[in-house]
Scaffold this active site. Structure first.
Site, PDB file in Angstrom:
ATOM      1  N   GLN A 131      52.571  47.540  40.736  1.00  0.00           N
ATOM      2  CA  GLN A 131      52.645  47.033  42.094  1.00  0.00           C
ATOM      3  C   GLN A 131      53.571  45.820  42.181  1.00  0.00           C
ATOM      4  O   GLN A 131      54.323  45.675  43.145  1.00  0.00           O
ATOM      5  CB  GLN A 131      51.255  46.666  42.606  1.00  0.00           C
TER       6      GLN A 131
ATOM      7  N   GLU B  84      43.320  35.553  38.108  1.00  0.00           N
ATOM      8  CA  GLU B  84      43.172  36.614  37.114  1.00  0.00           C
ATOM      9  C   GLU B  84      41.833  37.333  37.266  1.00  0.00           C
ATOM     10  O   GLU B  84      40.794  36.724  37.513  1.00  0.00           O
ATOM     11  CB  GLU B  84      43.269  36.006  35.717  1.00  0.00           C
ATOM     12  N   GLY B  85      41.869  38.655  37.100  1.00  0.00           N
ATOM     13  CA  GLY B  85      40.645  39.436  37.075  1.00  0.00           C
ATOM     14  C   GLY B  85      39.862  39.409  38.365  1.00  0.00           C
ATOM     15  O   GLY B  85      38.633  39.301  38.341  1.00  0.00           O
TER      16      GLY B  85
ATOM     17  N   THR C  63      34.631  49.363  37.555  1.00  0.00           N
ATOM     18  CA  THR C  63      35.192  48.010  37.662  1.00  0.00           C
ATOM     19  C   THR C  63      34.331  47.093  38.533  1.00  0.00           C
ATOM     20  O   THR C  63      34.233  45.896  38.266  1.00  0.00           O
ATOM     21  CB  THR C  63      36.638  48.077  38.202  1.00  0.00           C
TER      22      THR C  63
ATOM     23  N   ASP D 121      34.773  41.225  44.087  1.00  0.00           N
ATOM     24  CA  ASP D 121      36.110  40.652  44.254  1.00  0.00           C
ATOM     25  C   ASP D 121      35.930  39.194  44.646  1.00  0.00           C
ATOM     26  O   ASP D 121      35.519  38.887  45.765  1.00  0.00           O
ATOM     27  CB  ASP D 121      36.896  41.411  45.320  1.00  0.00           C
TER      28      ASP D 121
ATOM     29  N   ARG E 264      38.273  36.803  44.725  1.00  0.00           N
ATOM     30  CA  ARG E 264      39.524  36.126  45.064  1.00  0.00           C
ATOM     31  C   ARG E 264      39.422  35.381  46.400  1.00  0.00           C
ATOM     32  O   ARG E 264      38.674  35.773  47.290  1.00  0.00           O
ATOM     33  CB  ARG E 264      40.674  37.126  45.110  1.00  0.00           C
TER      34      ARG E 264
ATOM     35  N   LYS F 254      42.836  41.822  52.253  1.00  0.00           N
ATOM     36  CA  LYS F 254      44.002  40.944  52.385  1.00  0.00           C
ATOM     37  C   LYS F 254      44.465  40.880  53.837  1.00  0.00           C
ATOM     38  O   LYS F 254      44.858  39.812  54.318  1.00  0.00           O
ATOM     39  CB  LYS F 254      45.143  41.432  51.477  1.00  0.00           C
TER      40      LYS F 254
END
Length: 215
Positions: free
Chosen positions: A79, A101-102, A123, A135, A137, A163
Site C-alpha cells: 500500500q 506500529e502494529g 489479527t 485498532d 491508532r 480513516k
C-alpha cells in the site's frame, strides 16, 4: 473548529524539509515531532498543494515488517508503494507517515500478536488477547500536519472507513475515497478477510486474487 485547531497546533512541531528522490518521483520530505511522545512523524509531498484542489492523499501508519522487511503477512508495504506511485502518476499529492506500529500497539507487541496468530487467532483476536483494542491508532496528529500545508479537503487513498470518519471529525472534507487494493496473497488472505469482516474495510472492487500454488 477554531478551538480544536488551536489545541491541535500544540500536538506537533514542524522541524525541517528536504528533497527525497524515489524510483517514481522526487518528493519533498517533511519532519514533525510529536510533543507528548517525542516521536518523529513524516509527510511526503509532491507538486503544488496550495491550489485549493483536494490533493491525492494517504495516511500510512508505520509497519516496519511490511514497509522495510517486505513481509507478506499484511498489505502495508504494498500500500505504501502503491500510494507513492499513484501520487507520482498524478504529479501532486501528500502521504503522511505516522509512527503507529502494529495498529498502535508497538513493534514488540505486534510480534507477540503475530505469534498468537500462528496459534490460530485472527489479527483482531490477537490484539484483544494482548489487552489492546482491535485498532488503537489515533489520527489527531493529522490535523496540524495538514494545516501546515493549508489543506482542507483531500482525495483519500484508503480501504478503512475509520480513516474517513476520523478526517471528517477533524473538520476535513473527504472529497473522494480512492481504493488501494494490492498484494492479496496466500499469507495475508485471512488477514485481509478479517479486516473486511471485523473492521469494516471496504475491499471492493475485489482485491488481487490468490493464484493457485502462490506462496
Amino acid at each position: 473548529m477554531q478551538d480544536n485547531a488551536a489545541a491541535s497546533s500544540n500536538l506537533v512541531d514542524y522541524v525541517t524539509s528536504c528533497t527525497l528522490p524515489t524510483p517514481w518521483a522526487q518528493f519533498t520530505l517533511h519532519a514533525f515531532v510529536e510533543h507528548a511522545t517525542g516521536k518523529e512523524h513524516l509527510a511526503m509531498t509532491l507538486g503544488d498543494l496550495s491550489t485549493g484542489e483536494p490533493p491525492l492523499m494517504r495516511i500510512h501508519s508505520e509497519c516496519l515488517t511490511g514497509d522495510v522487511m517486505f513481509s507478506q503477512r499484511c498489505d502495508c508495504g504494498a500500500q505504501l508503494e502503491g500510494a507513492l506511485k499513484k501520487i507520482a502518476a498524478e504529479g501532486r499529492g501528500i502521504l503522511l507517515y505516522l509512527r503507529q506500529e502494529g495498529r498502535g500497539i508497538g513493534l514488540v507487541n505486534k510480534i507477540r500478536a503475530y505469534r498468537l496468530q500462528e496459534a490460530g487467532a485472527d489479527t483482531v483476536e490477537a490484539n484483544l488477547q494482548l489487552g489492546f483494542h482491535a485498532d488503537a491508532r489515533n489520527y489527531e496528529l493529522v490535523r496540524p500536519m495538514l494545516q501546515h500545508f493549508g489543506i482542507e479537503a483531500v482525495r483519500l487513498m484508503t480501504n478503512n472507513p475509520r480513516k474517513i470518519d476520523a478526517l471528517t471529525r477533524l473538520g476535513f472534507d473527504v472529497a473522494e475515497r480512492v481504493p488501494l487494493l494490492v498484494n492479496r496473497n496466500a499469507f495475508n488472505n485471512g488477514y485481509l478477510n478479517t479486516k473486511q469482516a471485523k473492521l469494516g474495510h471496504m475491499m471492493t472492487p475485489a482485491a488481487e486474487p490468490v493464484l493457485d500454488g502462490e506462496l
